[in-house]
Design a protein around this motif. Structure first.
Motif, mmCIF file in Angstrom:
data_model
loop_
_atom_site.group_PDB
_atom_site.id
_atom_site.type_symbol
_atom_site.label_atom_id
_atom_site.label_comp_id
_atom_site.label_asym_id
_atom_site.label_seq_id
_atom_site.Cartn_x
_atom_site.Cartn_y
_atom_site.Cartn_z
ATOM 1 N N SER A 171 2.606 4.593 9.512
ATOM 2 C CA SER A 171 1.715 3.789 8.669
ATOM 3 C C SER A 171 2.310 3.336 7.575
ATOM 4 N N PHE A 172 3.073 4.211 6.793
ATOM 5 C CA PHE A 172 3.710 3.631 5.613
ATOM 6 C C PHE A 172 4.845 2.803 5.663
ATOM 7 N N TYR A 173 5.183 2.649 7.115
ATOM 8 C CA TYR A 173 6.417 1.781 7.352
ATOM 9 C C TYR A 173 5.624 0.147 7.101
ATOM 10 N N HIS A 174 4.553 0.233 7.415
ATOM 11 C CA HIS A 174 3.893 -1.339 7.172
ATOM 12 C C HIS A 174 3.083 -1.256 5.905
ATOM 13 N N GLY A 175 2.959 -0.053 5.330
ATOM 14 C CA GLY A 175 2.263 -0.085 4.312
ATOM 15 C C GLY A 175 0.902 -0.169 4.484
ATOM 16 N N LEU A 176 0.323 -0.009 5.538
ATOM 17 C CA LEU A 176 -1.165 0.165 6.255
ATOM 18 C C LEU A 176 -1.139 1.684 6.476
#
Ligand SMILES: NC(=O)c1ccc(NC2CCCC2)nc1
Length: 247
Positions: A171-176
């Protein structure tokens, strides 16, 4: 990547790094993790590593000597030059996925784990390049935060996760925030899996997952949305979701 962890409790690191993804990455020589006992570098006959604070106050403070001695030895082993030397402390920079990605690009990391009330300031001023906090709370030592940093950074090293996609989709790889996950059985105690996921229609599944991520992020962590690259479709979905949520 090589990670040296300076700690008074090396035994704390045995099981977390001998399981699952970190274990496999070490076996495949994608990461090398060494724990170094700070006490081994105490030069006085009782091998003390802490003492009472100047100026009074409760608790004990870690003395500078063992850490400076250990640091000298590490520098010697690395041709006189060390890279990032990270101290785990509540006063540090918030640890984020971006920070993990940045650290994953380093060849060598040194993590310094404090204990008791803290570490003599001369260590921070002269040996430390980064101070990292994993959250706004006080822990007994820097060991648990160090395990968190090692885990998050290791996952960002190419090859550690296997299919690159799973790092991408973190998730935090795309910020969502991540979309919901389901697996077998299709129905369990009357609880069904969303039909879309059983449709085999990959584009619709991608859309559904993106919508779920946007909805969750909007509902739980709306502040994250400003840091995310939103497509035209994302913005359309968000407008619809906002209308729904504002009812
Ligand atoms: N939030 C954190 O990342 C964090 C790090 C270290 C710590 N305690 C340590 C710091 C020096 C003595 C104990 N507590 C909390």
């Amino acid at each position: 990547m090589k990670i040296d962890i300076l700690t008074l409790f090396p035994e704390m690191f045995v099981s977390p790094f001998n399981a699952s993804i970190i274990k496999r990455a070490r076996e495949r020589n994608l990461i090398e993790i060494n724990t170094i006992n700070i006490r081994d570098y105490s030069r006085n006959k009782h091998h003390t590593v802490d003492d009472t604070p100047f100026g009074g106050g409760a608790g004990m403070v870690m003395m500078p000597e063992p850490l400076f001695e250990c640091f000298d030895h590490l520098k010697e082993m690395h041709g006189g030059q060390l890279g990032r030397v990270i101290m785990m402390c509540p006063q540090g920079q918030p640890f984020t996925q971006e920070y993990a990605k940045e650290l994953a690009r380093e060849e060598h990391l040194v993590l310094v784990c404090g204990h008791y009330e803290g570490i003599d300031e001369r260590v921070r001023e002269n040996l430390i390049t980064d101070e990292i906090s994993i959250g706004d709370y006080v822990l007994t030592g820097g060991e648990l935060p160090a395990m968190v940093v090692v885990d998050a950074v290791s996952r960002m090293i190419p090859g550690v996760l296997g299919e690159a996609a799973s790092a991408e989709e973190d998730s935090f790889y795309h910020g969502l925030l991540e979309y919901p996950h389901y697996t077998k059985p299709r129905e369990y105690r009357g609880l069904a899996v969303p039909d879309i996921l059983l449709s085999g229609h990959h584009e619709n599944i991608r859309r559904w997952r993106r919508r779920q991520s946007l909805l969750r992020t909007l509902e739980r962590r709306p502040e994250l949305l400003k840091g995310v690259e939103l497509s035209k479709e994302d913005k359309k979905v968000l407008r619809e979701l906002l209308e729904l949520l504002q009812g």
